[in-house]
Scaffold this motif. Structure first.
Motif, PDB file in Angstrom:
ATOM      1  N   ALA A 317       0.834  -1.201   0.000  1.00 11.91           N
ATOM      2  CA  ALA A 317       0.000   0.000   0.000  1.00 11.91           C
ATOM      3  C   ALA A 317       0.869   1.251   0.000  1.00 11.91           C
ATOM      4  CB  ALA A 317      -0.915  -0.006   1.220  1.00 11.91           C
ATOM      5  N   SER A 318       0.369   2.316  -0.604  1.00 10.04           N
ATOM      6  CA  SER A 318       1.146   3.542  -0.693  1.00 10.04           C
ATOM      7  C   SER A 318       1.194   4.262   0.652  1.00 10.04           C
ATOM      8  CB  SER A 318       0.550   4.478  -1.741  1.00 10.04           C
ATOM      9  OG  SER A 318       1.149   5.758  -1.652  1.00 10.04           O
ATOM     10  N   PRO A 319       2.390   4.594   1.130  1.00 15.75           N
ATOM     11  CA  PRO A 319       2.480   5.415   2.343  1.00 15.75           C
ATOM     12  C   PRO A 319       2.130   6.874   2.081  1.00 15.75           C
ATOM     13  CG  PRO A 319       4.674   4.949   1.493  1.00 15.75           C
ATOM     14  CD  PRO A 319       3.716   4.168   0.643  1.00 15.75           C
ATOM     15  N   ARG A 320       1.933   7.208   0.817  1.00 15.35           N
ATOM     16  CA  ARG A 320       1.609   8.584   0.427  1.00 15.35           C
ATOM     17  C   ARG A 320       0.200   8.679  -0.163  1.00 15.35           C
ATOM     18  NH1 ARG A 320       6.739   7.122  -0.138  1.00 15.35           N
ATOM     19  NH2 ARG A 320       6.177   5.828  -1.919  1.00 15.35           N
ATOM     20  N   ALA A 321      -0.664   7.710   0.193  1.00 21.39           N
ATOM     21  CA  ALA A 321      -2.011   7.663  -0.372  1.00 21.39           C
ATOM     22  C   ALA A 321      -2.816   8.912  -0.041  1.00 21.39           C
ATOM     23  CB  ALA A 321      -2.746   6.427   0.117  1.00 21.39           C
ATOM     24  N   ALA A 322      -2.613   9.482   1.148  1.00 14.36           N
ATOM     25  CA  ALA A 322      -3.377  10.663   1.542  1.00 14.36           C
ATOM     26  C   ALA A 322      -3.061  11.842   0.631  1.00 14.36           C
ATOM     27  CB  ALA A 322      -3.077  11.024   2.998  1.00 14.36           C
ATOM     28  N   GLU A 323      -1.807  11.987   0.224  1.00 11.16           N
ATOM     29  CA  GLU A 323      -1.426  13.080  -0.666  1.00 11.16           C
ATOM     30  C   GLU A 323      -1.999  12.876  -2.067  1.00 11.16           C
ATOM     31  OE1 GLU A 323       2.634  15.523  -1.956  1.00 11.16           O
ATOM     32  OE2 GLU A 323       2.730  13.926  -0.443  1.00 11.16           O
ATOM     33  N   VAL A 324      -2.011  11.616  -2.515  1.00  9.96           N
ATOM     34  CA  VAL A 324      -2.615  11.317  -3.819  1.00  9.96           C
ATOM     35  C   VAL A 324      -4.115  11.607  -3.774  1.00  9.96           C
ATOM     36  CG1 VAL A 324      -2.970   9.556  -5.586  1.00  9.96           C
ATOM     37  CG2 VAL A 324      -0.864   9.545  -4.240  1.00  9.96           C
ATOM     38  N   GLU A 325      -4.748  11.183  -2.690  1.00  7.33           N
ATOM     39  CA  GLU A 325      -6.188  11.420  -2.560  1.00  7.33           C
ATOM     40  C   GLU A 325      -6.501  12.912  -2.529  1.00  7.33           C
ATOM     41  OE1 GLU A 325      -9.996  10.469   0.372  1.00  7.33           O
ATOM     42  OE2 GLU A 325      -8.034   9.579   0.824  1.00  7.33           O
ATOM     43  N   GLU A 326      -5.677  13.691  -1.875  1.00  8.16           N
ATOM     44  CA  GLU A 326      -5.894  15.141  -1.826  1.00  8.16           C
ATOM     45  C   GLU A 326      -5.914  15.740  -3.233  1.00  8.16           C
ATOM     46  OE1 GLU A 326      -3.930  19.171   0.194  1.00  8.16           O
ATOM     47  OE2 GLU A 326      -2.866  17.260   0.289  1.00  8.16           O
ATOM     48  N   SER A 327      -4.983  15.307  -4.079  1.00  8.10           N
ATOM     49  CA  SER A 327      -4.963  15.806  -5.458  1.00  8.10           C
ATOM     50  C   SER A 327      -6.215  15.373  -6.212  1.00  8.10           C
ATOM     51  CB  SER A 327      -3.710  15.309  -6.174  1.00  8.10           C
ATOM     52  OG  SER A 327      -2.550  15.861  -5.605  1.00  8.10           O
ATOM     53  N   PHE A 328      -6.639  14.137  -6.003  1.00  2.79           N
ATOM     54  CA  PHE A 328      -7.868  13.642  -6.642  1.00  2.79           C
ATOM     55  C   PHE A 328      -9.079  14.471  -6.223  1.00  2.79           C
ATOM     56  CE2 PHE A 328     -11.523  10.741  -5.697  1.00  2.79           C
ATOM     57  CZ  PHE A 328     -12.044  10.708  -6.972  1.00  2.79           C
ATOM     58  N   ARG A 329      -9.183  14.750  -4.914  1.00  2.00           N
ATOM     59  CA  ARG A 329     -10.343  15.510  -4.418  1.00  2.00           C
ATOM     60  C   ARG A 329     -10.359  16.930  -4.973  1.00  2.00           C
ATOM     61  NH1 ARG A 329     -13.407  11.314  -2.889  1.00  2.00           N
ATOM     62  NH2 ARG A 329     -12.470  10.080  -1.212  1.00  2.00           N
ATOM     63  N   LYS A 330      -9.193  17.540  -5.141  1.00  2.00           N
ATOM     64  CA  LYS A 330      -9.141  18.895  -5.690  1.00  2.00           C
ATOM     65  C   LYS A 330      -9.591  18.924  -7.143  1.00  2.00           C
ATOM     66  CE  LYS A 330      -5.471  20.789  -2.756  1.00  2.00           C
ATOM     67  NZ  LYS A 330      -4.051  21.245  -2.723  1.00  2.00           N
ATOM     68  N   LEU A 331      -9.210  17.894  -7.899  1.00  2.00           N
ATOM     69  CA  LEU A 331      -9.579  17.859  -9.315  1.00  2.00           C
ATOM     70  C   LEU A 331     -11.021  17.448  -9.528  1.00  2.00           C
ATOM     71  CD1 LEU A 331      -6.421  16.399 -11.079  1.00  2.00           C
ATOM     72  CD2 LEU A 331      -7.633  18.456 -11.749  1.00  2.00           C
ATOM     73  N   TYR A 332     -11.560  16.634  -8.621  1.00  2.00           N
ATOM     74  CA  TYR A 332     -12.920  16.113  -8.776  1.00  2.00           C
ATOM     75  C   TYR A 332     -13.742  16.356  -7.519  1.00  2.00           C
ATOM     76  CZ  TYR A 332     -11.635  13.797 -13.129  1.00  2.00           C
ATOM     77  OH  TYR A 332     -11.251  13.553 -14.422  1.00  2.00           O
ATOM     78  N   PRO A 333     -14.052  17.619  -7.209  1.00  2.00           N
ATOM     79  CA  PRO A 333     -14.866  17.893  -6.022  1.00  2.00           C
ATOM     80  C   PRO A 333     -16.255  17.266  -6.106  1.00  2.00           C
ATOM     81  CG  PRO A 333     -14.621  19.874  -7.380  1.00  2.00           C
ATOM     82  CD  PRO A 333     -13.661  18.871  -7.915  1.00  2.00           C
ATOM     83  N   ALA A 334     -16.762  17.067  -7.315  1.00  2.00           N
ATOM     84  CA  ALA A 334     -18.091  16.485  -7.466  1.00  2.00           C
ATOM     85  C   ALA A 334     -18.121  15.000  -7.104  1.00  2.00           C
ATOM     86  CB  ALA A 334     -18.584  16.673  -8.903  1.00  2.00           C
TER      87      ALA A 334
END
Length: 463
Positions: A317-334
């Motif tokens: 599992a990625s130890p940096r998953a939270a940072e990846v998820e943050e970028s995803f949420r910014k690009l796809y707020p919907a």
């Protein structure tokens, strides 16, 4: 198992029957690495010379490395034309780029002809800008291509970019129609099955622990060995264990997440097609949807390996998953209520100019290698297989003499300067891109340090 793609492939296809190497055997060609590059090489050799004995030695199962962990982008080298042009001139750069575009179609045809349901969707690649400074970064490339009457990209207006990507956070972009996405692990397992049907012996759970560089080289595994006339090293990041290659690549992480399947949510925002999407950062955001309605989102975050050591922190599992998820949420707020189901990480073997290179290890006539795919290897590995097959069989042709076969490869600094420098450059890039996201200009020192980064997708005048 934390490899989302491989787990999904096993659930659909069943786990493959594995044979490990438990004795001494001989072969005409031994290939170390059971990913795309190694398997395409094995297939090319058997197609060219069916009577030859070809053995593949894999440390885990085929597709467990980069080939089964990537984003599944099947793209050409037209985006890297400036680097190709600098390396080998106008004619050869165009030939390689055209061949890489043909490789996209070849993968689709391979899947159809062999009944491999790797979810090949030829819906193109969208190259976007998510901040004002990124807008038009591709113009240097497009202008150069236009001089040669080559136009693989289509300019899109902001509305079309938002429509294709399902989000208005992409401000601008260009589109390459000749690109696709695949389920990468199913493609790897399909190549594995096809190679076995051609008569290739595949030994999995058989890591190479030593390579004897005698006149007739020998690959040693924990319980066996293979002696052969030629050895092909198709190990991606793991090839950095060899001193000859270590300073020619930097090993850096790429991390991914996958959401739960919510096709109705993707339909709501119009994110239906299987288009591959990435932005213009050095810390690249790359993402796409899947046929069952997930978003798979990756980010290059710059976790470097000291001295090219691929340790266990590149597995699981990625130890940096939270940072990846943050970028995803910014690009796809919907898509805020789409949960994250899985995360994973893996190593990328990045070269200075972003292109792979091929040759003979320490000039040994019987040991050849390919490395440095820099995170863009799905379609180029088709070309890589042709190059390595030609080198292994000692053939003189357009592939063994290809512009990617070269001795003079630019090198990274020695350790510990490379590792320390990578951290300094990484943090400068973080500052630069963070400021640009907030519509602020980075200071000159930050810009100067950030510009020391290796070549990525974004063209620069350094090309």
């Amino acid at each position: 198992m934390d490899n989302f793609w491989l787990k999904q492939a096993f659930d659909r296809l069943g786990k493959p029957r594995v044979q490990s190497l438990s004795m001494h055997v001989t072969a005409d060609v031994t290939i170390v690495g059971g990913g795309y590059l190694g398997l395409w090489t094995a297939i090319r050799i058997k197609e060219s010379s069916p009577s030859l004995n070809v053995a593949v030695v894999e440390r885990d199962v085929c597709g467990s490395g980069a080939s089964g962990r990537n984003g599944g982008f099947v793209t050409s080298y037209w985006a890297k034309y400036l680097s190709l042009h600098k390396l080998c001139g106008t004619e050869e750069a165009a030939r390689i780029a055209k061949a890489s575009a043909e490789a996209v179609l070849e993968i689709g045809a391979f899947c159809r002809e062999n009944g491999i349901d790797a979810e090949f969707r030829a819906d193109g690649w969208l190259w976007t800008a998510t901040s004002a400074p990124q807008i038009g970064c591709w113009n240097i490339l497009l202008d150069e291509l236009d001089k040669h009457n080559v136009r693989p990209f289509q300019a899109l207006d902001g509305a079309d970019v938002a429509r294709l990507g399902g989000t208005d956070r992409n401000l601008a972009g260009v589109f390459e129609p000749n690109a696709a996405t695949v389920q990468p692990a199913i493609l790897a397992l399909g190549l594995r099955d096809h190679a076995q049907k051609l008569g290739v012996a595949i030994y999995e759970h058989s890591p190479m622990i030593r390579l004897e560089r005698t006149r007739t080289p020998k690959v040693i595994t924990p319980k066996g060995s293979v002696t052969s006339k030629a050895v092909v090293l198709a190990m991606n990041a793991w090839g950095a264990q060899f001193t000859y290659l270590r300073r020619k690549v930097a090993i850096v992480s790429s991390d991914m997440i996958a959401t739960t399947a919510r096709p109705e949510k993707l339909n709501e925002i119009g994110f239906r097609k299987g288009v591959a999407i990435c932005d213009s950062r050095m810390f690249l955001n790359y993402y796409r949807n899947t046929p069952d309605g997930r978003v798979v989102f990756g980010k290059s975050l710059g976790h470097f390996a000291f001295a090219g050591r691929v340790d266990d922190h590149y597995d699981g599992a990625s130890p940096r998953a939270a940072e990846v998820e943050e970028s995803f949420r910014k690009l796809y707020p919907a898509l805020g209520d789409m949960e994250i189901e899985s995360s994973w990480t893996g190593p990328i073997d990045r070269s200075v100019n972003g292109l792979p290179f091929f040759g003979r290890l320490d000039n040994h006539p019987g040991i050849v290698f390919g490395i440095g795919f820099s995170g863009q290897g799905v379609a180029p590995s088709v070309l890589g297989g042709k190059i390595l097959a030609s080198l292994a069989l000692d053939e003189a042709n357009q592939w063994s003499n290809c512009g990617l076969v070269r001795e003079n490869v630019e090198r990274f600094p020695i350790e510990p300067f490379r590792y320390a420098g990578s951290i300094v450059v990484r943090e400068a890039l973080r500052r630069k891109e963070g400021l640009e996201d907030r519509a602020r200009s980075p200071d000159p020192l930050t810009l100067a340090i950030a510009n020391l980064a290796p070549v990525g997708y974004v063209p620069s005048r350094r090309n």
